[in-house]
Structure formats: C-alpha cells, structure tokens
Design a protein around this motif. Structure first.
Motif, PDB file in Angstrom:
ATOM      1  N   ASN A 198       7.260 -18.950  -3.755  1.00  0.00           N
ATOM      2  CA  ASN A 198       6.479 -19.759  -2.743  1.00  0.00           C
ATOM      3  C   ASN A 198       6.060 -18.973  -1.583  1.00  0.00           C
ATOM      4  O   ASN A 198       4.861 -19.261  -1.019  1.00  0.00           O
ATOM      5  CB  ASN A 198       7.450 -20.964  -2.084  1.00  0.00           C
ATOM      6  N   ALA A 199       6.950 -18.283  -0.946  1.00  0.00           N
ATOM      7  CA  ALA A 199       6.518 -17.357   0.222  1.00  0.00           C
ATOM      8  C   ALA A 199       5.406 -16.634  -0.049  1.00  0.00           C
ATOM      9  O   ALA A 199       4.685 -16.315   0.926  1.00  0.00           O
ATOM     10  CB  ALA A 199       7.774 -16.865   0.850  1.00  0.00           C
ATOM     11  N   LEU A 200       5.543 -15.829  -1.171  1.00  0.00           N
ATOM     12  CA  LEU A 200       4.200 -15.164  -1.458  1.00  0.00           C
ATOM     13  C   LEU A 200       3.274 -15.633  -1.720  1.00  0.00           C
ATOM     14  O   LEU A 200       1.905 -15.173  -1.376  1.00  0.00           O
ATOM     15  CB  LEU A 200       4.674 -14.120  -2.747  1.00  0.00           C
ATOM     16  N   GLU A 201       3.110 -16.671  -2.265  1.00  0.00           N
ATOM     17  CA  GLU A 201       2.153 -17.712  -2.502  1.00  0.00           C
ATOM     18  C   GLU A 201       1.266 -17.879  -1.360  1.00  0.00           C
ATOM     19  O   GLU A 201       0.104 -18.040  -0.856  1.00  0.00           O
ATOM     20  CB  GLU A 201       2.347 -18.890  -3.370  1.00  0.00           C
ATOM     21  N   ASP A 202       2.034 -18.456  -0.286  1.00  0.00           N
ATOM     22  CA  ASP A 202       1.738 -18.768   1.145  1.00  0.00           C
ATOM     23  C   ASP A 202       0.986 -17.482   1.570  1.00  0.00           C
ATOM     24  O   ASP A 202       0.109 -17.602   2.641  1.00  0.00           O
ATOM     25  CB  ASP A 202       2.672 -19.226   2.108  1.00  0.00           C
ATOM     26  N   LEU A 203       1.464 -16.455   1.276  1.00  0.00           N
ATOM     27  CA  LEU A 203       0.818 -15.099   1.928  1.00  0.00           C
ATOM     28  C   LEU A 203      -0.447 -14.563   1.073  1.00  0.00           C
ATOM     29  O   LEU A 203      -0.880 -13.480   1.047  1.00  0.00           O
ATOM     30  CB  LEU A 203       1.906 -13.797   1.984  1.00  0.00           C
ATOM     31  N   ASP A 204      -1.153 -15.559   0.186  1.00  0.00           N
ATOM     32  CA  ASP A 204      -2.109 -15.241  -0.462  1.00  0.00           C
ATOM     33  C   ASP A 204      -2.025 -14.348  -1.808  1.00  0.00           C
ATOM     34  O   ASP A 204      -2.826 -13.936  -2.530  1.00  0.00           O
ATOM     35  CB  ASP A 204      -3.455 -14.959   0.164  1.00  0.00           C
ATOM     36  N   TRP A 205      -0.646 -14.117  -2.131  1.00  0.00           N
ATOM     37  CA  TRP A 205      -0.489 -13.380  -3.502  1.00  0.00           C
ATOM     38  C   TRP A 205      -0.742 -14.560  -4.598  1.00  0.00           C
ATOM     39  O   TRP A 205      -0.524 -15.753  -4.457  1.00  0.00           O
ATOM     40  CB  TRP A 205       0.992 -12.914  -3.425  1.00  0.00           C
ATOM     41  N   TYR A 206      -1.348 -14.034  -5.571  1.00  0.00           N
ATOM     42  CA  TYR A 206      -1.427 -14.571  -6.967  1.00  0.00           C
ATOM     43  C   TYR A 206      -0.085 -14.501  -7.790  1.00  0.00           C
ATOM     44  O   TYR A 206       0.285 -13.613  -8.034  1.00  0.00           O
ATOM     45  CB  TYR A 206      -2.538 -14.131  -7.637  1.00  0.00           C
ATOM     46  N   VAL A 207       0.636 -15.796  -7.762  1.00  0.00           N
ATOM     47  CA  VAL A 207       1.928 -15.853  -8.233  1.00  0.00           C
ATOM     48  C   VAL A 207       2.025 -16.344  -9.838  1.00  0.00           C
ATOM     49  O   VAL A 207       1.396 -17.577  -9.938  1.00  0.00           O
ATOM     50  CB  VAL A 207       2.836 -16.600  -7.407  1.00  0.00           C
ATOM     51  N   VAL A 208       2.604 -15.892 -10.599  1.00  0.00           N
ATOM     52  CA  VAL A 208       2.604 -16.113 -12.231  1.00  0.00           C
ATOM     53  C   VAL A 208       4.242 -16.519 -12.203  1.00  0.00           C
ATOM     54  O   VAL A 208       4.970 -15.490 -12.114  1.00  0.00           O
ATOM     55  CB  VAL A 208       2.155 -15.256 -13.205  1.00  0.00           C
ATOM     56  N   ASP A 209       4.682 -17.511 -12.832  1.00  0.00           N
ATOM     57  CA  ASP A 209       5.929 -17.824 -12.765  1.00  0.00           C
ATOM     58  C   ASP A 209       6.700 -17.810 -14.439  1.00  0.00           C
ATOM     59  O   ASP A 209       5.862 -18.127 -15.073  1.00  0.00           O
ATOM     60  CB  ASP A 209       6.404 -19.163 -12.244  1.00  0.00           C
ATOM     61  N   ASN A 210       7.868 -17.316 -14.552  1.00  0.00           N
ATOM     62  CA  ASN A 210       8.465 -17.139 -15.855  1.00  0.00           C
ATOM     63  C   ASN A 210       7.645 -16.646 -17.015  1.00  0.00           C
ATOM     64  O   ASN A 210       7.327 -17.155 -18.014  1.00  0.00           O
ATOM     65  CB  ASN A 210       8.764 -18.612 -16.247  1.00  0.00           C
ATOM     66  N   LEU A 211       7.139 -15.423 -16.545  1.00  0.00           N
ATOM     67  CA  LEU A 211       6.224 -14.504 -17.553  1.00  0.00           C
ATOM     68  C   LEU A 211       7.011 -13.710 -18.436  1.00  0.00           C
ATOM     69  O   LEU A 211       7.948 -12.895 -18.053  1.00  0.00           O
ATOM     70  CB  LEU A 211       5.146 -13.706 -16.744  1.00  0.00           C
ATOM     71  N   PRO A 212       6.874 -13.716 -19.738  1.00  0.00           N
ATOM     72  CA  PRO A 212       7.613 -12.868 -20.711  1.00  0.00           C
ATOM     73  C   PRO A 212       7.199 -11.488 -20.300  1.00  0.00           C
ATOM     74  O   PRO A 212       6.027 -11.100 -19.963  1.00  0.00           O
ATOM     75  CB  PRO A 212       7.340 -13.227 -22.051  1.00  0.00           C
ATOM     76  N   PRO A 213       8.067 -10.448 -20.176  1.00  0.00           N
ATOM     77  CA  PRO A 213       7.797  -9.086 -19.925  1.00  0.00           C
ATOM     78  C   PRO A 213       6.717  -8.523 -20.539  1.00  0.00           C
ATOM     79  O   PRO A 213       5.822  -7.796 -20.295  1.00  0.00           O
ATOM     80  CB  PRO A 213       9.050  -8.226 -19.956  1.00  0.00           C
ATOM     81  N   GLN A 214       6.465  -8.955 -21.986  1.00  0.00           N
ATOM     82  CA  GLN A 214       5.496  -8.403 -22.734  1.00  0.00           C
ATOM     83  C   GLN A 214       4.176  -8.804 -22.454  1.00  0.00           C
ATOM     84  O   GLN A 214       3.260  -8.194 -22.880  1.00  0.00           O
ATOM     85  CB  GLN A 214       5.865  -9.012 -24.388  1.00  0.00           C
ATOM     86  N   MET A 215       4.089  -9.767 -21.579  1.00  0.00           N
ATOM     87  CA  MET A 215       2.789 -10.177 -21.077  1.00  0.00           C
ATOM     88  C   MET A 215       2.292  -9.591 -19.785  1.00  0.00           C
ATOM     89  O   MET A 215       1.421  -9.830 -19.464  1.00  0.00           O
ATOM     90  CB  MET A 215       2.691 -11.723 -20.755  1.00  0.00           C
ATOM     91  N   LEU A 216       3.178  -8.885 -19.170  1.00  0.00           N
ATOM     92  CA  LEU A 216       2.794  -7.918 -18.074  1.00  0.00           C
ATOM     93  C   LEU A 216       1.424  -7.130 -18.233  1.00  0.00           C
ATOM     94  O   LEU A 216       0.713  -7.241 -17.377  1.00  0.00           O
ATOM     95  CB  LEU A 216       4.098  -7.108 -17.417  1.00  0.00           C
ATOM     96  N   LYS A 217       1.707  -6.187 -19.245  1.00  0.00           N
ATOM     97  CA  LYS A 217       0.477  -5.490 -19.261  1.00  0.00           C
ATOM     98  C   LYS A 217      -0.936  -6.067 -19.544  1.00  0.00           C
ATOM     99  O   LYS A 217      -1.944  -5.767 -18.773  1.00  0.00           O
ATOM    100  CB  LYS A 217       0.676  -4.470 -20.631  1.00  0.00           C
ATOM    101  N   PRO A 218      -0.980  -7.317 -20.390  1.00  0.00           N
ATOM    102  CA  PRO A 218      -1.988  -7.985 -20.620  1.00  0.00           C
ATOM    103  C   PRO A 218      -2.603  -8.481 -19.118  1.00  0.00           C
ATOM    104  O   PRO A 218      -3.756  -8.644 -18.878  1.00  0.00           O
ATOM    105  CB  PRO A 218      -1.764  -8.927 -21.688  1.00  0.00           C
ATOM    106  N   LEU A 219      -1.635  -9.028 -18.456  1.00  0.00           N
ATOM    107  CA  LEU A 219      -1.965  -9.517 -17.144  1.00  0.00           C
ATOM    108  C   LEU A 219      -2.625  -8.745 -16.218  1.00  0.00           C
ATOM    109  O   LEU A 219      -3.509  -8.958 -15.626  1.00  0.00           O
ATOM    110  CB  LEU A 219      -0.706 -10.291 -16.666  1.00  0.00           C
ATOM    111  N   LEU A 220      -1.923  -7.520 -16.053  1.00  0.00           N
ATOM    112  CA  LEU A 220      -2.077  -6.560 -14.996  1.00  0.00           C
ATOM    113  C   LEU A 220      -3.604  -5.932 -15.461  1.00  0.00           C
ATOM    114  O   LEU A 220      -4.535  -5.623 -14.598  1.00  0.00           O
ATOM    115  CB  LEU A 220      -1.542  -5.228 -14.977  1.00  0.00           C
ATOM    116  N   GLU A 221      -3.988  -5.965 -16.619  1.00  0.00           N
ATOM    117  CA  GLU A 221      -5.327  -5.494 -17.116  1.00  0.00           C
ATOM    118  C   GLU A 221      -6.401  -6.604 -16.922  1.00  0.00           C
ATOM    119  O   GLU A 221      -7.658  -6.380 -16.363  1.00  0.00           O
ATOM    120  CB  GLU A 221      -5.422  -5.422 -18.770  1.00  0.00           C
TER     121      GLU A 221
END
Length: 293
Positions: free
Chosen positions: A28-51
C-alpha cells in the motif's frame, strides 16, 4: 524520444517475506508512491509481466510485485526465476521479516490461520515458511525486520527507502470557500478569515476577486492579515511534519470567508506560497466557490 528509449525498463521490486510481516502494508505504501503494484502473482508470471511493462514504456515506470507462499508449490521457483531476471534487467527483492513471537501474536489478533499451518499450530506454519523462504531471504537486496514496527512506522520506512529523491511525502490542498455555502466536508483544518473587513463593501472591489492584485493589496493591508498568515503557516509546519511521520499522505486546509470570493482566495494563495517551501510537502490551491455568486 526514440521508440527504443521509450521502452527502457523501469524499476522492478519483488516484495516477499513472512506471512504477517507486513507485505500488504508495504504494498500500500508503494502504491501511494505511484508504483504499479501486483499482489499474489505466481513467480512464473513475473517474466510476462515485465515484458508487458517494457512494451508499456513510460506508462509503468515502477512496478512492485508481491510474491509469497500463497502461490503454494509455484512459489518454490522464485529464487531461480529471480536469478534469471536479474541477468536481463534491474531488479530488487525486498524481504519482510519478524520474530516468531510477533508473527504468532499478529495471526492471533486477526484470528486467521497461517497459510502453511495445515492441521498444526500457527507456529508450525511459521517454521515451515521459514524453511521455504531461507534461500529467498539470503538473496534479498533489502531486509526489513518489522517486529517493532506498527503499520505507520513500516509505511514510513518503505517511503524512506523507495520514494524518489525530493519527492513530496505529503500533499496539502489549500481550499478557499464561502461559509454561506457550507463547510467543506473533507476539511482537515479550517481557517476563518471573516475577522478582516470584507472587500464586498468597497464599490471598487466588489466585482473583483481575490485573484486580482487590487483585492490582494486591500486584504493584506488590513490590520492582522499578514501577521495571521505568517503565524498560521508557522503553526502548520509541525503539523505537516507530523503528518509525514504518521504517513498521512493528503490533507485539506480550508480557508473561508463569507462568499469565498475575496478574503479566502487571497489568504489561500498566501498560505500556499509559504507552505510550498516546507520539506516533503507539495501544495495545490483550489477555489471551491469562486464565481458561484
């Protein structure tokens, strides 16, 4: 800007750690700093998200991903996936931890089971989680022990670590208004400027507003006007500093006069000018009732 430049990868932060150590508060603190926050993401989805974030270019410059044991068996691949992603781009891992005793108390306070508790006790779940997270903790870039933090202190710690240098930690809206139209419902503080003579009764100023130099000069020339602005701004300095310590990100300072046209408008501008020099504070001015008559 070239297409290649517009697709430069931004900051990526993986938020992980012990259940009950404050991952949601940190997110929540990061979101208040304008970070785009994704919660409870399976590690296998990290690479597609970063792409996807690279394709988005500047639209998602800072991405935080909460990854934890709620991903069950999928979570075990996090260390390997993290290592492979570090080779390709800038990536950091923040690990939140706390003592076993504190974690037990927190789970008991919310009356929820530990995600790895199964048929055992909360402490059994915590011990299992520590074993599963050992490798992740060892490779973390930032480790925060939240045992002695409340939620406000943890939020402040995250802000200190990840806010941009010089970025505002608190935004105050200075809002002029007219009492005859009612108090602003979202005001945190209210200043009443009706102790000053009303320019409305001056024929030369009646049709003007507090945005006009002639009205500003008239209002500030009145006995006590500038003294009030200086003293009130000085009194607000420790308040706004305290808001930052308590991680209160926004506040509304309402400045009123009879109709919200003359005295309140001038004073709102003057207060905003003084408050804008305070460290960590961003100031915006708005006039609720200007032009309403």
């Amino acid at each position: 800007m070239t297409e290649a430049a517009s697709r430069q990868p931004g900051d990526v932060l993986i938020v992980t750690g012990m259940s009950g150590a404050g991952r949601s508060t940190a997110a929540n603190a990061l979101e208040d700093l304008d970070w785009y926050v994704v919660d409870n993401l399976p590690p296998q989805m990290l690479k597609p998200l970063l792409e996807l974030t690279e394709l988005a270019g500047g639209a998602l410059p800072k991405v935080a991903v909460v990854v934890d044991v709620r991903g069950r068996d999928l979570f075990s691949e996090l260390p390997e996936i993290t290592r492979s992603l570090r080779d390709a781009r800038q990536l950091r891992v923040m690990f939140l931890d706390a003592s076993d005793a504190v974690l037990v108390r927190r789970f008991e306070a919310v009356r929820r089971p530990h995600p790895l508790q199964g048929d055992g006790t909360i402490l059994d779940g915590i011990r299992r989680e520590r074993i599963r997270l050992a490798t992740v903790r060892e490779s973390a870039d930032v480790i925060i022990d939240t045992s002695d933090y409340n939620i406000h202190q943890l939020s402040t710690k995250v802000v200190d670590l990840f806010s941009d240098e010089g970025a505002a930690r608190h935004t105050v809206t200075v809002l002029s208004f007219g009492f005859k139209y009612g108090l602003p419902t979202d005001a945190d503080m209210v200043a009443d400027m009706r102790f000053l003579p009303n320019p409305f009764w001056n024929e030369e100023l009646r049709h003007l507003t507090g945005e006009d130099p002639a009205v500003r000069e008239f209002v500030l020339a009145q006995a006590g006007a500038e003294e009030f602005v200086d003293a009130y701004a000085a009194a607000l300095a420790p308040v706004l500093e305290g808001y930052q310590r308590e991680n209160k990100r926004h506040s509304v300072l309402a400045v009123g006069c009879t109709g919200g046209k003359h005295r309140s408008v001038v004073t709102a501008r003057e207060l905003a000018a003084r408050l804008s020099h305070l460290p960590g504070v961003a100031v915006r001015v708005t006039h609720r009732d200007l032009g309403r008559e």
